[in-house]
Scaffold this active site. Structure first.
Site, mmCIF file in Angstrom:
data_model
loop_
_atom_site.group_PDB
_atom_site.id
_atom_site.type_symbol
_atom_site.label_atom_id
_atom_site.label_comp_id
_atom_site.label_asym_id
_atom_site.label_seq_id
_atom_site.Cartn_x
_atom_site.Cartn_y
_atom_site.Cartn_z
ATOM 1 N N LYS A 1 0.829 -1.211 0.000
ATOM 2 C CA LYS A 1 0.000 0.000 0.000
ATOM 3 C C LYS A 1 0.855 1.250 0.000
ATOM 4 O O LYS A 1 2.037 1.251 0.356
ATOM 5 C CB LYS A 1 -0.947 0.015 1.206
ATOM 6 C CG LYS A 1 -0.257 -0.038 2.579
ATOM 7 C CD LYS A 1 0.187 1.301 3.120
ATOM 8 C CE LYS A 1 0.866 1.192 4.468
ATOM 9 N NZ LYS A 1 1.485 2.468 4.908
ATOM 10 N N ASP B 1 -2.449 -1.958 9.709
ATOM 11 C CA ASP B 1 -2.507 -2.055 8.249
ATOM 12 C C ASP B 1 -3.068 -3.390 7.758
ATOM 13 O O ASP B 1 -3.365 -3.522 6.561
ATOM 14 C CB ASP B 1 -1.115 -1.867 7.646
ATOM 15 C CG ASP B 1 -0.596 -0.444 7.784
ATOM 16 O OD1 ASP B 1 -1.420 0.475 7.919
ATOM 17 O OD2 ASP B 1 0.636 -0.264 7.769
#
Length: 309
Positions: free
Chosen positions: A12, A146
């Protein structure tokens, strides 16, 4: 039960990372916008005859990823994910986890979190568990802020510690150049330097908010607007700890990147291109400047953890 299942999950980029002051609970309130990119961690889960959980790691040589920096003991996030899933459902089955890395190590791109997300899905399938993504979300959140995003991918808003997720409306595809360094940056060290800067008078928002400018830019699908709206409150701390990253950012700007920032806690520098071809041109310019150990290109948004066989 399936004897072997392979799942991939994306790395990401934080298009926005707004960080509040350190709280009494030891955490910083966050407001962040994640975008998954098509650099993937791949995890193969193979059921064992005993109750052992073991992990091995490899990476394609062309990516220049240092697998020696990835733990292969109980501290590995994929191993933690397998243990957490097993404990949540009172199981005692074992598994061999084989990770093929495609996300830079310690680069602020959540490669370890992607390993955990992929391991959750792979183990649940290999062990024959009828577990929903919502149930996996709860376990994922216990493993790190995350990890839930790695499960779902695409583009999302994260609040609280970053794990309170909601999908973000986004149009089109965005093309990134990612300049990585062999020497990683410790996330706790970057947050620690951020706290020191705040104590020295650096401005900080007590209640960080999502940028409406960025959200409107994503809905428009205009990379110029997205590039102008990128922000990272940890960037100053990361640059203070790793000043050479400023040279990487300068090289990307020389190549007319639409936006340049340190990704997450660094040291990866992300630069947004006008197109896939422009991202490749930015990568070539950074490589020629010899300011990064490896330069990759990637596109987003990408899907979350997906079974591939």
């Amino acid at each position: 039960m399936s004897p072997s299942v392979t799942v991939r999950a994306p790395g990401k980029i934080n298009l926005q990372l707004a960080v509040g002051p350190l709280g009494a609970d030891g955490y910083h309130p966050l407001a962040t916008v994640f975008q998954a990119v098509d650099l993937y961690e791949t995890v193969r889960a193979t059921v064992r005859d005993d109750d052992e959980i073991r992990v091995t790691v490899e990476a394609p040589r062309t990516l220049g990823i240092d697998t020696a920096a990835v733990p292969t003991d109980a501290s590995n996030l994929a191993v933690k994910a397998a243990y957490a899933l097993r404990a949540a459902y009172g199981m005692d089955l074992g598994v061999d986890l084989h990770i093929v890395k495609g996300v830079p190590v310690a680069g602020g791109m959540a490669g370890g979190s992607a390993d955990a997300a992929a391991a959750l899905v792979a183990c649940a399938e290999a062990w024959g568990m009828a577990v929903s993504r919502q149930e996996l979300d709860t376990i994922a959140a216990s493993l790190g802020a995350d990890v839930p995003f790695s499960l779902h991918g695409h583009t999302a808003v994260g609040l609280g510690r970053g794990s309170d997720l909601s999908p973000a409306m986004s149009r089109g595809e965005f093309h990134w150049t990612l300049a990585t360094q062999r020497a990683g940056l410790s996330t706790p060290a970057v947050y620690g330097r951020f706290d020191e800067q705040v104590a020295d008078g650096a401005p900080v928002e007590a209640d960080p908010q999502i940028s409406q400018e960025l959200m409107a830019a994503l809905m428009s699908g205009d990379p110029h607007r997205v590039g102008a709206a990128l922000s990272n409150d940890l960037q100053a701390a990361a640059l203070d700890l790793a000043p050479h990253l400023s040279r990487v950012m300068d090289a990307a700007r020389e190549a007319e990147a639409l936006g340049v920032m340190v990704s997450g806690s660094g040291p990866t520098v992300a630069a947004l291109g006008r197109s896939r071809q422009h991202a490749l041109a930015i990568a070539a310019h950074i490589s020629a400047a010899d300011v990064a150990d490896s330069v990759l290109t990637a596109s987003g948004p990408a899907p979350g953890a997906t079974i591939v066989n």
